[in-house]
Design a protein around this motif. Structure first.
Motif, PDB file in Angstrom:
ATOM      1  N   ARG A  95     -23.005  22.313 -32.256  1.00  0.00           N
ATOM      2  CA  ARG A  95     -23.176  20.852 -32.386  1.00  0.00           C
ATOM      3  C   ARG A  95     -22.793  20.420 -33.868  1.00  0.00           C
ATOM      4  O   ARG A  95     -23.657  20.777 -34.737  1.00  0.00           O
ATOM      5  CB  ARG A  95     -24.186  20.079 -31.855  1.00  0.00           C
ATOM      6  N   GLN A 140     -20.791  14.243 -26.390  1.00  0.00           N
ATOM      7  CA  GLN A 140     -22.295  13.713 -25.864  1.00  0.00           C
ATOM      8  C   GLN A 140     -22.044  12.364 -25.480  1.00  0.00           C
ATOM      9  O   GLN A 140     -21.639  11.608 -25.810  1.00  0.00           O
ATOM     10  CB  GLN A 140     -23.352  14.039 -26.811  1.00  0.00           C
ATOM     11  N   PRO A 148     -30.341  13.084 -23.150  1.00  0.00           N
ATOM     12  CA  PRO A 148     -31.466  11.995 -22.740  1.00  0.00           C
ATOM     13  C   PRO A 148     -32.368  11.255 -23.770  1.00  0.00           C
ATOM     14  O   PRO A 148     -32.813  10.051 -23.542  1.00  0.00           O
ATOM     15  CB  PRO A 148     -32.392  12.803 -21.648  1.00  0.00           C
ATOM     16  N   TYR A 149     -32.572  11.987 -24.813  1.00  0.00           N
ATOM     17  CA  TYR A 149     -33.397  11.126 -25.694  1.00  0.00           C
ATOM     18  C   TYR A 149     -32.643  10.012 -26.536  1.00  0.00           C
ATOM     19  O   TYR A 149     -33.067   8.922 -26.231  1.00  0.00           O
ATOM     20  CB  TYR A 149     -33.857  12.041 -26.713  1.00  0.00           C
ATOM     21  N   ASP A 150     -31.536  10.330 -26.997  1.00  0.00           N
ATOM     22  CA  ASP A 150     -30.510   8.985 -27.508  1.00  0.00           C
ATOM     23  C   ASP A 150     -30.247   8.155 -26.469  1.00  0.00           C
ATOM     24  O   ASP A 150     -30.523   6.933 -26.781  1.00  0.00           O
ATOM     25  CB  ASP A 150     -29.491   9.426 -28.293  1.00  0.00           C
TER      26      ASP A 150
HETATM   27  C1  3PY Z   1     -30.588  13.984 -26.934  1.00  0.00           C
HETATM   28  O1  3PY Z   1     -31.252  14.085 -25.994  1.00  0.00           O
HETATM   29  O2  3PY Z   1     -30.246  12.662 -27.358  1.00  0.00           O
HETATM   30  C2  3PY Z   1     -29.803  14.841 -27.425  1.00  0.00           C
HETATM   31  O3  3PY Z   1     -28.799  14.862 -27.920  1.00  0.00           O
HETATM   32  C3  3PY Z   1     -30.323  16.367 -27.157  1.00  0.00           C
HETATM   33  O4  3PY Z   1     -30.892  16.950 -28.155  1.00  0.00           O
END
Ligand code: 3PY
Length: 268
Positions: A76, A160, A186-188
Motif C-alpha cells: 500500500r 481503496q 472500514p475505518y476511514d
Molecule cells: C481503513 O479501514 O480505513 C483502512 O484503510 C484499513 O487500514
C-alpha cells in the motif's frame, strides 16, 4: 514464481492476508511463513513504518523468499488518490518487486484509470522498465524476459473505497478497465461518513453501505476486499462472500499473543 492471491482469485476462494506495519527482513519473513493459509502479505507504506526506499525491496524479497508457496507480496503506497505523487510511488513499489499495489482513498474513475496506467507496461499502460533487480525480487529463478511477459497479467491493481466521493462513484470506479480489486477501508469510510471507528464491527448504517459496495463491485466482475482485525471477523466476511480479507496485522497479532501468554502465566 508463487502468487497465491491470484490463485485464490482464479479458484473463487477467499484470499486471507496479513497487514505488515513494521519494517525489516526477518520480521517480514516471520510473518510470511507463520501460516500456509496466508495468501498475501501487504507492506503498508501509508500508515506503517516501512518507507518506500530502501527497506521496501528487502521486505518484499523476504516475503517472496519465505517458502515455496510464499504469500503474494503487496504494497500500500503512502500517497492517496487526491495526490499527484501516486505515480512515482506505484513505480517504486512495483520496481521493488510487489505483486500488487493498493492506492488509498481513490474517489474517482479518472484516478482509478491513472492507477491502472501506472501499474501496466504499454500498450495497456505507461509503466517504464529500467530496474535491474525487480525480477529477482519475485524469486531467483525469474528472468527479465519472464517478468516482462507476466507482469501486466499478474500484477494486482487495487484501489481503496473509503471516502464519501469514492462511495458515490463506486459504480464508475468498478467499471474502470484493469482494476482488479476494490478494497473497503472500514475505518476511514466510517470516519468519512461521520461515524466512529469500527470497534471492531462497523456501525449498522456503515455495515449496510459495506454490503452495498460489495454487491456493486462483484456485479461489475471485480474482486471486493475488506480490512478486518481478527480471525473471527475475517471468517464472517468470507461467509458474506468477500474475495480478499485482511485477517490481522503484525503488531496486532503480536500484542494479543503476548497478552494471552501473560494472562495464562499469571493465572497459573
Ligand atoms: C481503513 O479501514 O480505513 C483502512 O484503510 C484499513 O487500514
Amino acid at each position: 514464481a508463487a502468487h497465491p492471491l491470484l490463485n485464490a482469485f482464479k479458484a473463487n476462494k477467499p484470499a486471507f492476508g496479513v497487514w505488515l506495519t513494521s519494517p525489516g527482513f526477518f520480521h517480514a519473513r516471520t510473518v510470511a511463513q507463520a501460516s500456509p493459509k496466508t495468501s498475501w502479505v501487504l507492506v503498508d507504506c501509508e500508515h506503517g513504518l516501512t518507507s518506500l526506499n530502501p527497506v521496501l525491496g528487502e521486505t518484499i524479497a523476504a516475503i517472496h523468499g519465505a517458502r515455496a508457496e510464499a504469500p503474494s507480496a503487496l504494497v500500500r503506497i503512502a500517497s492517496t488518490g487526491v495526490s499527484s505523487s501516486t505515480s512515482w510511488q506505484i513505480k517504486h513499489a512495483l520496481d521493488a518487486g510487489a505483486r500488487g499495489v493498493l492506492v488509498p482513498m481513490v474517489s474517482t474513475a479518472e484516478k482509478a484509470a491513472e492507477v491502472v496506467a501506472d501499474s501496466r507496461f504499454p500498450p495497456g499502460g505507461r509503466r517504464g522498465f529500467g530496474s535491474s533487480y525487480t525480477h529477482g525480487n519475485w524469486g531467483p529463478e525469474v528472468s527479465v524476459a519472464e517478468y516482462l511477459a507476466t507482469a501486466n497479467d499478474t500484477i494486482v491493481v487495487m484501489v481503496q473505497i473509503e471516502t464519501k466521493e469514492g462511495l458515490a462513484n463506486v459504480e464508475a470506479i468498478a467499471q474502470v478497465d484493469g482494476i482488479d480489486v476494490l478494497f473497503i477501508g472500514p475505518y476511514d469510510l466510517s470516519i468519512a461518513l461521520g461515524y466512529s471507528a469500527p470497534a471492531p464491527d462497523p456501525h449498522p448504517d456503515v455495515e449496510k453501505i459495506i454490503q452495498h459496495i460489495r454487491e456493486v463491485v462483484q456485479k461489475a466482475g471485480r474482486k471486493c476486499a475488506i480490512f478486518c482485525t481478527d480471525g473471527k471477523q475475517a471468517a464472517k466476511r468470507a461467509a458474506e462472500g468477500f474475495d480478499m480479507i485482511n485477517v490481522t496485522s503484525d503488531v496486532g497479532a503480536l500484542s494479543s499473543a503476548i497478552f494471552q501468554h501473560l494472562a495464562v502465566a499469571a493465572e497459573a
